[in-house]
Design a protein around this motif. Structure first.
Motif, mmCIF file in Angstrom:
data_model
loop_
_atom_site.group_PDB
_atom_site.id
_atom_site.type_symbol
_atom_site.label_atom_id
_atom_site.label_comp_id
_atom_site.label_asym_id
_atom_site.label_seq_id
_atom_site.Cartn_x
_atom_site.Cartn_y
_atom_site.Cartn_z
ATOM 1 N N PRO A 179 -18.398 9.627 -7.648
ATOM 2 C CA PRO A 179 -17.705 9.549 -6.360
ATOM 3 C C PRO A 179 -17.272 8.109 -6.079
ATOM 4 O O PRO A 179 -18.026 7.164 -6.327
ATOM 5 N N TYR A 180 -16.037 7.968 -5.588
ATOM 6 C CA TYR A 180 -15.546 6.603 -5.362
ATOM 7 C C TYR A 180 -14.547 6.556 -4.215
ATOM 8 O O TYR A 180 -13.840 7.522 -3.928
ATOM 9 N N LEU A 181 -14.531 5.406 -3.550
ATOM 10 C CA LEU A 181 -13.512 5.089 -2.554
ATOM 11 C C LEU A 181 -12.367 4.379 -3.255
ATOM 12 O O LEU A 181 -12.590 3.449 -4.043
ATOM 13 N N SER A 182 -11.155 4.811 -2.973
ATOM 14 C CA SER A 182 -9.990 4.242 -3.641
ATOM 15 C C SER A 182 -8.965 3.788 -2.607
ATOM 16 O O SER A 182 -8.536 4.577 -1.760
ATOM 17 N N PHE A 183 -8.583 2.519 -2.687
ATOM 18 C CA PHE A 183 -7.543 1.957 -1.834
ATOM 19 C C PHE A 183 -6.311 1.712 -2.688
ATOM 20 O O PHE A 183 -6.365 0.937 -3.650
ATOM 21 N N LYS A 184 -5.214 2.386 -2.369
ATOM 22 C CA LYS A 184 -3.999 2.303 -3.175
ATOM 23 C C LYS A 184 -2.870 1.662 -2.395
ATOM 24 O O LYS A 184 -2.763 1.832 -1.168
ATOM 25 N N ALA A 185 -2.018 0.946 -3.118
ATOM 26 C CA ALA A 185 -0.810 0.366 -2.533
ATOM 27 C C ALA A 185 0.363 0.660 -3.453
ATOM 28 O O ALA A 185 0.287 0.426 -4.670
ATOM 29 N N ALA A 186 1.430 1.179 -2.903
ATOM 30 C CA ALA A 186 2.643 1.408 -3.671
ATOM 31 C C ALA A 186 3.298 0.067 -4.004
ATOM 32 O O ALA A 186 3.002 -0.952 -3.362
ATOM 33 N N PRO A 187 4.157 0.017 -5.018
ATOM 34 C CA PRO A 187 4.840 -1.245 -5.357
ATOM 35 C C PRO A 187 5.524 -1.851 -4.135
ATOM 36 O O PRO A 187 6.191 -1.151 -3.367
#
Length: 271
Positions: A158-166
């Protein structure tokens, strides 16, 4: 270590990324490239090596399926705040003759994993540039040398994921940062860290694995696309203090990093 094109892409991407570089629904793109990275033989090993592996590259994204060389995910259910998917991935092997701690023991063969994955959408910016998700894959693990298949327990990440688009302000790079809590079953830990009586030595006593905490993992993956070229620098850091297998004679380091670069040329696409 043997290499196989069947066991593809990043040791990090399969742990943290459900994000495709291709954003169009129902899109498929393919190409070829090179993966270069340096990392430990296995989690907790005090030996590492470098790999330079030529790879095919593909991404496919539709309403029901996401696929990249390191994973395949099929969606069973999806709404605005959560999704249930099937997660499949694969991992490389370790030749015991190349590892001091495992001398005289059987090799750690290729692994492949499959199981359900629950994704919870915790937050998304109004522009949809940024998002925060909680992703909980729980997979049954099998090992193979391509002549046999054997089940070796369960593994959860299980993980927290912070994503940013280009972003233009970030030189058109996108990124994903994830923090994972890892858990392994008794049989899974025994596969990597167990020592049977026949392989015991004065410096390598008998050890039987047990279930429990398997470490914390921090991963950063950047991605940039320029015309038909894709660049993916990545870094992963594992913290293995107080893990369930810390008293195994095969466990030598309580932290280590994996870093590398993947480069791809895309020369085909269809919608």
């Amino acid at each position: 270590m043997k290499k196989s094109i069947i066991i593809l892409l990043l040791l990090t991407v399969h742990s943290i990324s459900g994000q495709s570089l291709i954003q169009n629904k129902g899109s498929f793109e393919w190409g070829a490239g090179m993966l270069s990275f340096k990392g430990a033989h296995y989690r907790g090993s005090d030996q590492s090596r470098e790999w330079f592996i030529p790879l095919p590259y593909f991404t496919y994204t539709s309403d029901l399926i996401e696929a990249e060389p390191s994973f395949i995910r099929g969606t069973f259910y999806k709404n605005d705040w959560m999704a249930i998917k099937l997660s499949i991935l694969a991992g490389l092997n370790v030749e015991s003759e190349d590892n001091r701690a495992r001398q005289g023991m059987p090799n750690l063969d290729y692994t492949f994993e499959a199981g359900p994955m629950f994704i919870f959408n915790l937050w998304r910016s109004e522009s949809k540039t940024f998002s925060l998700t909680l992703e909980t894959p729980f997979r049954m693990v099998h090992t193979t040398d391509l002549t046999y298949v054997d089940a070796v327990g369960f593994f959860g990440v299980p993980y927290l994921s912070f994503k940013a688009a280009p972003m233009k302000d970030f030189y058109d790079f996108g990124f994903e940062f994830a923090a994972a809590y890892m858990w392994g079953s008794k049989k899974y830990h025994d596969f990597f860290y167990g020592v049977d009586q026949q392989f015991a030595t004065p410096n390598r006593p008998v050890y039987e694995g047990r279930s429990g905490y398997s470490g914390t993992q921090l991963t950063l993956v950047l991605n940039k696309r320029y015309k038909d070229f894709v660049f993916v620098p990545f870094f992963r850091y594992d913290i293995l203090n107080s893990v369930a297998f810390e008293d195994s004679p095969l466990f030598k380091r309580n932290s280590y990093g994996v870093g590398g670069l993947a480069f791809f040329w895309l020369f085909g696409n269809s919608l």
